[in-house]
Enzyme design. Structure first.
Site, short mmCIF file in Angstrom:
data_model
loop_
_atom_site.label_atom_id
_atom_site.label_comp_id
_atom_site.label_asym_id
_atom_site.label_seq_id
_atom_site.Cartn_x
_atom_site.Cartn_y
_atom_site.Cartn_z
N SER A 10 0.84 -1.20 0.00
CA SER A 10 0.00 0.00 0.00
C SER A 10 0.88 1.25 0.00
O SER A 10 2.00 1.24 0.52
CB SER A 10 -0.89 0.04 1.25
OG SER A 10 -0.12 0.38 2.38
N ASP A 11 0.36 2.31 -0.57
CA ASP A 11 0.98 3.60 -0.31
C ASP A 11 0.77 3.89 1.18
O ASP A 11 -0.07 3.27 1.83
CB ASP A 11 0.36 4.69 -1.21
CG ASP A 11 1.30 5.89 -1.37
OD1 ASP A 11 2.20 6.07 -0.54
OD2 ASP A 11 1.12 6.65 -2.35
#
Ligand SMILES: *[C@@H]1O[C@H](CO)[C@@H](O)[C@H](O)[C@H]1NC(C)=O
Ligand SMILES: *[C@@H]1O[C@H](CO)[C@@H](O)[C@H](O)[C@H]1NC(C)=O
Ligand SMILES: *[C@@H]1O[C@H](CO)[C@@H](O)[C@H](O)[C@H]1NC(C)=O
Ligand SMILES: *[C@@H]1O[C@H](CO)[C@@H](O)[C@H](O)[C@H]1NC(C)=O
Ligand SMILES: *[C@@H]1O[C@H](CO)[C@@H](O)[C@H](O)[C@H]1NC(C)=O
Ligand SMILES: *[C@@H]1O[C@H](CO)[C@@H](O)[C@H](O)[C@H]1NC(C)=O
Ligand SMILES: *[C@@H]1O[C@H](CO)[C@@H](O)[C@H](O)[C@H]1NC(C)=O
Ligand SMILES: *[C@@H]1O[C@H](CO)[C@@H](O)[C@H](O)[C@H]1NC(C)=O
Ligand SMILES: *[C@@H]1O[C@H](CO)[C@@H](O)[C@H](O)[C@H]1NC(C)=O
Ligand SMILES: *[C@@H]1O[C@H](CO)[C@@H](O)[C@H](O)[C@H]1NC(C)=O
Ligand SMILES: *[C@@H]1O[C@H](CO)[C@@H](O)[C@H](O)[C@H]1NC(C)=O
Length: 821
Positions: free
Chosen positions: A295-296
């Site tokens: 994930s960012d």
């Protein structure tokens, strides 16, 4: 990534299906729609129930996958969950060590132009500068040098390169981290960068997947009454998605990229990190991606839903963010909402690239200086010491720069784009009286990081050599233009270097500062402009910052030989481009630590610039309104959680595709750039079919999916050759470019086909009088449209028009061929 100011709770997945408010209409400037647009088509993205998660089977890295499987079979449930959840540590992202298994953890570091939290490390040119080089070797070399620095500091994963944003709007705050709004140019340079990084033993992370085309409202916000307002939804039709935004990522998967970062934005109302269509469907099933989706930072908005929709690792997983993994993932596995098979699949995906790149063998320990550097932003040692035993080297601050400065200087000089050169203004002929203007010419005044470490932002004084955010750098040194100019002119008899670096002072009426300089008696006036951009905000103007346009006008009104240099995150409008006293213009983009030396090498002719524009410079800022940043005062005040909608109505028609389709004149077109020499090209193209079978099927022959999709997409079907010659007096590099117009697709519907799209380029170095035949290889995908009905690439029936030239509007040699009669 960035620490999000408003970290909010889990998204209610029902909520996102509700109808967006009428406010949306206020922001859809709706210039000219190339697609028949029905917003109702974009209210749903298939869920994990509709597209279940596929398990990796290690295709392409079988041996490493076997090692990963063995490793995973040794792990306890607690260890498995820990290894996909992220913890505090000395790096921007940290996967905890498992000492029992001799696993020292994963150190994940920013970013796309170098080790952002690195002492004695290099600040390389930004992605936009590499794009302007149009040089695949430069992209590879930068990747491999960055990898050498990351590895020597003990970092396993480099958070880059970037192909999302692609650059739909020139105002996009992160465009500079990536390459070009043209997917072909980006695809080639993105892939070369990944290969350079991974051949150096470091995992690349291709980001941001996908549709992350604006920073405004990239994360959810909270309005005054506490209502959570969701991130912007990028609403993109399937064909545009494949032909533009996914194009480089498909190649990255084929190149074996270790990880892919899912993005902050929503896609058709569903968050990027829980979008089953994008992650399970496109990335893992269609492209056959065998690595992991990370994930960012703070882009995870659910646990069970995200995991089942394809997210494999939550970052950063520290308590300053909502913790959807960790204990909640353990609970989810225990209650069966996430299967233990899926958890094992996540772990195998994480470990396969690690073994494939032999990171289990003699990987250097973490440089202890990272502890202090990371304390500024993410974790302090007391948050992890005693809890996790990271492996640190004995000596802090090891110097990993090698001779990279020389490559940085050379590649940034070559990547400079010469846009105008009248009366042979450049290269300079040993001028004695040099006047320098503009607040970009001098040193920084606020320290060696323009972003994280001292939070400077759009700083007024000092050369713009990088942008901000996680795509920034911590300089170990920086050479300003003024320093390099002084050295170059020398302190000899009659030599004069005079300067005013304060734009406000220059623009004072009747400025005494200028009077004292008598610029009109200078041999040359060098004006340095700059334009800032950073992650987490979009640009608000394409004009140069700090009244740069007025500075040019003022200097050019008295100095007949005014040379303008722009250090910029991307597109700038240039209302003064045709001013008779502006004799030369150089777009130097974001060149990294050797900024001053690189530009002096070009100005004085030690390097013949061979950069070409990786985007279009239009006449006016509003010429780009066909793809606006979604934003408005109303939206910023909205109470409707789903109000932020970005409709990609322009379809394929971004950048030069738009300007060509509407026959609009531009200031400088995509692919354009001058040289200190001249080039010519024979009018004849040699077009050779390589298929030995005689007939080529419109669809690729069915075959098991390999990383990158159907393997025959990459078969070379045609070769096109053109001959280029250097007709000038000095050595230089040409960039012949191949553009194709494919016959329209029979299932195109309302979709407007772009014409003359880039499908080949080469950098060709030629001595005076020298000539060379360049070969462009066209694979099946290059000759295909994306067919939304058959969900496959298909070669259209009819005549393909091929043109080779020196820019998108300077086409010299033409030919036609028919792949499918
Ligand atoms: C978004 O909706 C469009 C139109 O229905 C569709 O073509 C596209 O595949 C969807 N994309 C995603 C990620 O759901
Ligand atoms: C860990 O490394 C030590 C020393 O090299 C070795 O003896 C041991 O077998 C390794 N353990 C595992 C589980 O690989
Ligand atoms: C994880 O679960 C706990 C309850 O076990 C809950 O309090 C917490 O909010 C959850 N975390 C998130 C991010 O939902
Ligand atoms: C299982 O656990 C997860 C995480 O705590 C939770 O979100 C989910 O609702 C639970 N499901 C069931 C069926 O209990
Ligand atoms: C870390 O190392 C110390 C000293 O060797 C040891 O006592 C401790 O148990 C280790 N902690 C972990 C989490 O492995
Ligand atoms: C720049 O010039 C303006 C106008 O003369 C002045 O007010 C300002 O203090 C100057 N800035 C610096 C840093 O000298
Ligand atoms: C160009 O510079 C000369 C001074 O050399 C000046 O006289 C002239 O007005 C300038 N031209 C313009 C259009 O500003
Ligand atoms: C978004 O809109 C607000 C309000 O109109 C404005 O202040 C802000 O500058 C805009 N942001 C961008 C990136 O244009
Ligand atoms: C652009 O010019 C071409 C050739 O002159 C013409 O066929 C086409 O209709 C024009 N397109 C538009 C949108 O005006
Ligand atoms: C460039 O090449 C074309 C095609 O061969 C030729 O007609 C033209 O004269 C050449 N121009 C120059 C300046 O050499
Ligand atoms: C040529 O034919 C063979 C055998 O039918 C097939 O495997 C191959 O993919 C074909 N090649 C092309 C380029 O169509």
């Amino acid at each position: 990534m960035l620490l999000a100011p408003n970290l909010l709770d889990q998204v209610n997945s029902e909520m996102v299906l509700s109808k967006p408010s009428a406010l949306v209409a206020l922001v859809s400037l709706s210039i000219t729609n190339s697609l028949a647009w029905n917003h109702d088509d974009y209210l749903h993205s298939p869920t994990a129930d509709e597209i279940p998660h596929p398990s990796a089977d290690g295709r392409g890295w079988e041996e490493a996958f076997g090692l990963a499987s063995d490793f995973v079979s040794e792990l306890t449930l607690g260890e498995k969950v820990l290894m996909v959840s992220g913890v505090h540590g000395p790096c921007v992202g940290n996967i905890a060590p498992i000492p029992r298994l001799n696993f020292t953890g994963l150190c994940i570091q920013n970013g796309p132009l170098g080790l952002e939290q690195g002492s004695y490390s290099s600040v390389f040119p930004a992605g936009v500068s590499i794009a302007a080089s149009w040089d695949k070797d430069v992209a590879y070399e930068r990747g491999s040098q960055m990898a050498a620095e990351f590895k020597a500091k003990g970092a396993h994963v480099l958070l880059g390169p970037v192909a999302g944003p692609l650059g739909r709007s020139p105002l996009g705050g992160r465009n500079f981290e990536g390459f070009s709004p043209d997917p072909y140019l980006t695809g080639e340079l993105f892939t070369q960068t990944i290969e350079g990084i991974q051949d150096g033993g470091v995992q690349a992370c291709a980001k941001h997947f996908i549709g992350n085309e604006q920073e405004t409202q990239r994360q959810p916000s909270e309005n005054e009454d506490g209502t959570k307002i969701d991130s912007v939804s990028s609403n993109i039709d399937d064909r545009t998605m494949h032909e533009l935004y996914l194009w480089p990522f498909q190649q990255a998967v084929r190149a074996g990229v270790g990880s892919v970062m899912c993005s902050y934005n929503r896609l058709n109302q569903t968050y990027g990190c829980q979008n089953s269509k994008a992650l399970n469907g496109i990335l893992k099933i269609d492209f056959g991606f065998q690595g992991y989706v990370m994930s960012d930072w703070g882009a995870t908005h659910s646990g069970v839903t995200a995991v089942n929709s394809g997210e494999d690792m939550d970052m950063p997983g520290t308590p300053d963010y909502p913790l959807f993994f960790h204990q909640n993932l353990t609970n989810a596995v225990n209650n069966g909402s996430v299967s233990s098979d899926r958890l094992d699949d996540m772990l195998r995906r994480v470990m396969a690239p690690y073994f494939h790149l032999k990171q289990d063998q003699d990987f250097p320990p973490i440089d202890p200086s990272m502890k202090e550097l990371n304390s500024v932003l993410f974790s302090t040692p007391d948050e992890y010491e005693g809890q996790f035993n990271y492996t640190f080297g004995a000596e802090p601050n090891i110097d990993v720069r090698g001779n990279h400065g020389a490559s940085i200087r050379r590649s940034a000089a070559e990547a400079t784009v010469l846009l105008k050169n009248k009366h042979g203004a450049l290269p300079l002929k040993d001028p004695k009286r040099v006047a320098v203007f503009g607040n970009d010419a001098g040193d920084f005044t606020n320290g060696m990081s323009v972003w994280w470490f001292n939070g400077v932002g759009n700083y007024e004084y000092g050369v713009m050599a990088t942008g901000g955010g996680s795509g920034s750098g911590l300089f170990s040194y920086a050479v300003s233009p003024l320093d390099a100019i002084k050295l170059r002119v020398g302190y000899t008899k009659d030599a004069l270097v005079q300067y005013v670096l304060n734009n406000t002072a220059i623009l004072e009426e009747d400025s005494p500062y200028l009077k004292a300089l008598v610029p009109w008696s200078s041999d040359v006036c060098l004006v340095f402009l700059k334009s800032w951009a950073t992650e987490s905000e979009d640009r608000t103007t394409l004009a140069s910052d700090w009244n740069g346009d007025e500075v040019v006008e003022k200097i050019a009104s008295t100095c007949a030989n005014t040379v303008v240099v722009l250090h910029s995150a991307g597109v700038n409008t240039m209302p003064w481009a045709d001013h008779p006293n502006v004799t030369a213009i150089l777009a130097a983009h974001l060149p990294g630590q050797e900024a001053g030396n690189s530009i002096v090498d070009v100005l004085w002719g030690d390097v013949n610039p061979s950069g070409r524009l990786p985007y279009t410079i239009a006449k006016n800022e509003w010429d780009y309104d066909f793809a606006p940043i979604t934003n408005s005062t109303e939206l910023l005040k909205t109470n409707d959680p789903t109000a932020w909608q970005s409709d990609f109505k322009e379809g394929a028609l971004i950048d030069y595709r738009h300007f060509n389709h509407y026959n609009k004149s531009v200031q400088y077109e995509f692919g354009y750039g001058l040289s200190y020499t001249t080039f010519n090209m024979s009018r004849k193209l040699t077009i050779t079919p390589l298929s030995t079978n005689g007939t080529i099927s419109p669809f690729p022959p069915s075959a098991p999916i390999a990383p990158g999709g159907n393997p025959s997409l990459w078969d070379t079907l045609y070769e096109i050759q053109a001959t280029v010659q250097n007709t000038g007096e000095v050595a230089g590099a040409a960039v012949p470019q191949l553009y194709l117009t494919l016959p329209p697709h029979e299932n195109q519907g309302e979709y407007v086909e772009a014409t003359n799209i880039l499908r080949g380029f080469e950098k060709v170095r030629l001595d005076p009088g020298g000539s060379k035949t360049v070969t462009f290889a066209l694979n099946r995908r290059d000759l295909s449209h994306w067919d939304v009905i058959n969900q496959e690439w298909t070669i259209p029936q009819g005549e393909v028009k091929a043109s080779v030239g020196f820019s998108s509007r300077d086409l010299r040699a033409r030919g036609t061929f028919t792949v499918i009669p």
